[in-house]
Design an enzyme around this catalytic site. Sequence first.
Site, PDB file in Angstrom:
ATOM      1  CB  SER A 155       3.435   3.383   3.337  1.00 27.21           C
ATOM      2  OG  SER A 155       3.231   3.354   1.912  1.00 27.21           O
ATOM      3  CB  VAL A 172      -0.922   0.161   1.370  1.00 24.02           C
ATOM      4  CG1 VAL A 172      -1.607   1.084   1.240  1.00 24.02           C
ATOM      5  CG2 VAL A 172      -1.579  -1.421   1.591  1.00 24.02           C
ATOM      6  CG  HIS A 173       2.955   2.886  -3.236  1.00 26.95           C
ATOM      7  ND1 HIS A 173       2.543   1.783  -4.005  1.00 26.95           N
ATOM      8  CD2 HIS A 173       3.444   3.966  -4.011  1.00 26.95           C
ATOM      9  CE1 HIS A 173       2.548   1.958  -5.204  1.00 26.95           C
ATOM     10  NE2 HIS A 173       3.110   3.481  -5.357  1.00 26.95           N
ATOM     11  NE  ARG A 174      -1.270   4.956  -6.995  1.00 32.24           N
ATOM     12  CZ  ARG A 174      -0.398   4.240  -7.607  1.00 32.24           C
ATOM     13  NH1 ARG A 174      -0.386   2.914  -7.269  1.00 32.24           N
ATOM     14  NH2 ARG A 174       0.908   4.694  -8.010  1.00 32.24           N
ATOM     15  CG  ASP A 233      -2.060   1.434  -2.866  1.00 31.45           C
ATOM     16  OD1 ASP A 233      -0.975   0.914  -2.976  1.00 31.45           O
ATOM     17  OD2 ASP A 233      -2.084   2.388  -2.066  1.00 31.45           O
TER      18      ASP A 233
END
Length: 362
Positions: free
Chosen positions: A242, A204-206, A280
Amino acid sequence: MKISIILGTRPEIIKLSPIIRECEKLSLDYFIIHSGQHYTFNIDEVFFEQLKLPMPKYNLKVGSGTHAEQTAKILLGIEKVLQKEGPNIVLVEGDTNTVLASALAASKLGIKIGHVEAGLRSYDRQMPEEINRILTDHCSDLLFAPTEKSRKILIHEGIQENKIFVTGNTIVDAIYQNYKKIKEKSRTIDCPGISKNNYFLATVHRQENVDNKEKFRGIIRGLNLIAAKFGLQIIYPIHPRSLKQMKLFNIEKNNLHLIEPLDYFSFLELEKNARLILTDSGGVQEEACILKVPCVTLRNNTERPETLEAGSNILAGTNPHNILLRTEYMLKKSREWINPFGDGNAGERIINIVQKNDESRF
Ligand code: UD1
Ligand code: UDP
């Protein structure tokens, strides 16, 4: 003909590696410019080292900053190098600030632009990447669309048909070229007790997820619900953005197993052996599809609809219960879908087209 390959972040290094290999194989006159958008070893240099890529001739070392700062620094730096080197074409890949700034710099100098992975659209203008993609496509001269679907999107936007080429996505080349090496070369992964098909993998990093406290919290809750329900580990190699946001928002990881970002071979191995992937990331949605691992996308849209149509992927958004429900649904499905992203020869095709279009700007 002189080619300039410009990159700046982890996915660009990975997805341009097959093109760089092809340039090496054919002994073409080319050089690499790195914007320095990514600079921490494990999301940058590790890939040059592991994929045995030549080090960039230039590194602009722009680092992090606001979108305007980063884009502006890259624009200025790239212009200087392009003026000095005078390439016939620049090749960029994807949708980052490095891509947009490089395309703008080249376009204003009258240098031809080849956009690898053209025609992807999430139709979500709040994503910085969506603006970067649209603008880059519209100032490019050669558009390398990974699929027929992306070609149609470009045509629908009024881009001349003769500039567009369906090539497949170079991520398939990257996987095929490196897959054999994962067993022997992957580094030790710090995840005691995991075995094949016995853990979940998450990335998850968006920006729109991790810079939003509620959304990021929702995702972490969803992942923890899954860990509890299945009694399995969730491994999350965490992107520096993140990690920073998690600390800022005081979000507890609870039962998640956080690890440093991984090198490519180790990450591929972890993907291949996962029971299911939650992500993501754009590239990870594609890789899950290619590696035949079910994927749950932690977003409400995707610029990779081919994965939804193939049946390898489902959208879950950021609501914890939806994430759990979609995961349960995907785990019941068969893994027998067809990879829509090509045959692994996209890099060769792209360089072939570049060579055939060796005249000045259209
Ligand atoms: C960028 C891309 C995104 C892509 C991702 C790949 C844009 C707008 N975003 O997002 O599309 O999916 O790369 O991973 O171009 N940081 C480090 N070390 C680094 C780089 C960044 O610690 O080497 C930290 C910094 O705190 C920085 C933050 O991560 O502020 C975000 O970095 P940035 O390059 O702005 O965007 P990404 O989130 O990496
Ligand atoms: N990746 C990696 N190590 C990790 C996480 C991802 O090598 O710990 C690779 C992954 O295999 C894929 C690419 O990085 O090829 C995806 O990059 P990212 O998710 O950062 O960006 P996006 O594709 O969303 O732009």
